[in-house]
Design an enzyme around this catalytic site. Sequence first.
Site, PDB file in Angstrom:
ATOM      1  N   CYS A 378       0.839  -1.199   0.000  1.00  0.00           N
ATOM      2  CA  CYS A 378       0.000   0.000   0.000  1.00  0.00           C
ATOM      3  C   CYS A 378       0.879   1.256   0.000  1.00  0.00           C
ATOM      4  O   CYS A 378       1.462   1.586  -1.025  1.00  0.00           O
ATOM      5  CB  CYS A 378      -0.987  -0.033   1.166  1.00  0.00           C
ATOM      6  SG  CYS A 378      -2.444   0.950   0.786  1.00  0.00           S
ATOM      7  N   HIS A 504      -3.539  -4.643   0.342  1.00  0.00           N
ATOM      8  CA  HIS A 504      -2.964  -5.195   1.581  1.00  0.00           C
ATOM      9  C   HIS A 504      -2.999  -6.722   1.530  1.00  0.00           C
ATOM     10  O   HIS A 504      -3.921  -7.342   2.055  1.00  0.00           O
ATOM     11  CB  HIS A 504      -3.763  -4.711   2.795  1.00  0.00           C
ATOM     12  CG  HIS A 504      -3.515  -3.282   3.142  1.00  0.00           C
ATOM     13  ND1 HIS A 504      -2.418  -2.867   3.851  1.00  0.00           N
ATOM     14  CD2 HIS A 504      -4.227  -2.164   2.861  1.00  0.00           C
ATOM     15  CE1 HIS A 504      -2.462  -1.555   4.010  1.00  0.00           C
ATOM     16  NE2 HIS A 504      -3.547  -1.097   3.415  1.00  0.00           N
ATOM     17  N   GLU A 506      -1.475  -8.753   3.198  1.00  0.00           N
ATOM     18  CA  GLU A 506      -1.333  -9.369   4.527  1.00  0.00           C
ATOM     19  C   GLU A 506      -2.666  -9.773   5.131  1.00  0.00           C
ATOM     20  O   GLU A 506      -2.695 -10.531   6.097  1.00  0.00           O
ATOM     21  CB  GLU A 506      -0.563  -8.439   5.478  1.00  0.00           C
ATOM     22  CG  GLU A 506      -1.300  -7.185   5.936  1.00  0.00           C
ATOM     23  CD  GLU A 506      -1.115  -5.979   5.012  1.00  0.00           C
ATOM     24  OE1 GLU A 506      -0.843  -6.172   3.805  1.00  0.00           O
ATOM     25  OE2 GLU A 506      -1.268  -4.840   5.496  1.00  0.00           O
TER      26      GLU A 506
HETATM   27  N1  GLN Z   1      -1.761   6.860   2.935  1.00  0.00           N
HETATM   28  C1  GLN Z   1      -1.870   6.161   1.699  1.00  0.00           C
HETATM   29  C2  GLN Z   1      -3.227   6.360   1.052  1.00  0.00           C
HETATM   30  O1  GLN Z   1      -4.170   6.739   1.673  1.00  0.00           O
HETATM   31  C3  GLN Z   1      -1.604   4.677   1.896  1.00  0.00           C
HETATM   32  C4  GLN Z   1      -2.609   4.015   2.768  1.00  0.00           C
HETATM   33  C5  GLN Z   1      -2.167   2.680   3.288  1.00  0.00           C
HETATM   34  O2  GLN Z   1      -0.995   2.330   3.256  1.00  0.00           O
HETATM   35  N2  GLN Z   1      -3.091   1.901   3.790  1.00  0.00           N
HETATM   36  O3  GLN Z   1      -3.346   6.126  -0.132  1.00  0.00           O
END
Ligand code: GLN
Length: 533
Positions: A378, A504, A506
Amino acid sequence: MKYIFVTGGVISSLGKGLTAAALGALLECRGLKVRIQKFDPYLNVDPGTMSPYQHGEVYVLDDGAETDLDLGHYERFTSGVLSRLNSLSSGQIYETVIQKERRGDYLGKTVQVIPHVTNEIKERILKGGEGVDVLITEIGGTTGDIEGLPFLEALRQFQHDVGRENVAFLHCTLVPFIKAAAELKTKPSQQSVAKLREIGIQPDLLVCRTDRPIGEDNRQKLSLYCNVGLDSVFECRDVEHSIYELPLMLAEQRIDDVVVRRLGLQCQPINIGSWREIVRRLLQPKVQIRIGVVGKYIELQDAYKSVYESIVHGGIANEAGVTIVRIDAEDLETQGTAQLQGLDGILVPGGFGNRGIEGKILAAQFAREHKIPYYGLCLGMQITVIEFARHVLGLKQAHSTEFNQKTPDPVIHLMESQKSVSTKGGTMRLGSYDCRLTPGSRSQAAYGKDLIQERHRHRFEYNDQYRQRLEAAGLRVGGVNPQSGLVEIVEVKDHPFMVGVQYHPEFKSKPNHPHPLFAAFVKAAVEKSQQSC
Ligand code: GLN
């Protein structure tokens, strides 16, 4: 339908969630269909708006629900895929009850905790368990908390409604060792069970967290004073190596038999071969590697829970023991990259906000230049893109507009659909989305298929305007969302493993089904470690 309610006494952090998950795993090993869910007494609608300092990781489900990290344990230990029906907070209940009141659904009645709030809780128990043999519901918090009372009252009523033979109560408690007396003490457990009985709940099983064997005397004492069968007092010692030993530890004490008997369940004998194999692989790794996780909540045990677990799963897939080295991104900014020397892999997990961003970019640069396997999740994927744009394309001020709204090169920018969003809580791009993998990409090879589904939780995205230049310079697109065209995966060409994913992964890895990209990342790290030998 049979129901098991898991409560906790004395203190929090007793591993109630893990106990519920391990019991679920054992019942699945007896061929039963199981689901596990969590009720939390706090007033937030969900943990999505809570800081990791308050709550640890926010675990995201397929349907986009932002939930407690215990749901991560439930999904890792059992095969059930959970939904927003399986995560309930007092905040959600009050939101629903008040909406109903405003709509006039209560026909002029006084709206009260009993019966309106408790009815809402009971309804959610019924809904959460549709289609399974056994529903395990964990109640957050500790017995005696004021805010937990409506939940316990609802459980009491529920047992009364569906019959004692269909409901079992499992109480997790602490049996502490008091040094001065050189003794284990059962009194706290007696008192927390007395508290439950005051409410009208008699536990059927007692799971005692302890750091040493509780012994026959204490077992008898607990049985007598807490009014549970001698065979229903379980010792839950701190696991030695891994949380995945817990199902084996409880199976040895035949907890599944007690539950099966108590609830009159029809099922097969237990088969825990797969858990034995997981533990065997964990305890007898063929190689040992070191993976650095570069984040900003490194000092917290729970902020990157699923990430740490998934790395371990990658180790299981490769029969590799993994030492996770936690690295504070801000330290890299002030002290340079010395801490990254000697690592076999570097992972940058998700995150929000400015703190530590430059340190994470340094980590990605170090990994790319020194050809160390790198995996970005992410935010970690966005970091990959920013780093590549800055140092390979030469766009020195490239950034994400999350961190610099005025950057001349917004290689990561706010998603179109996010521009009009003004409220927090459930408003990000959340939950499961399709991703079509690029033929011939590293990701496609790892997944072994063309179309995958992964869970998201972010507002910003890869800026397609830079795609041609980035691809031409060697940052390939490994996968795209077929509906929106959003880039979901980037891969650095001519590198042993440098992959960033906008989702994600994970949240979908399990010890018995390690996530393909975590497995591939750890494999690359193992290869790296063998080169350096
Ligand atoms: N802050 C980034 C976004 O909002 C990544 C978010 C995250 O890693 N879950 O796109």
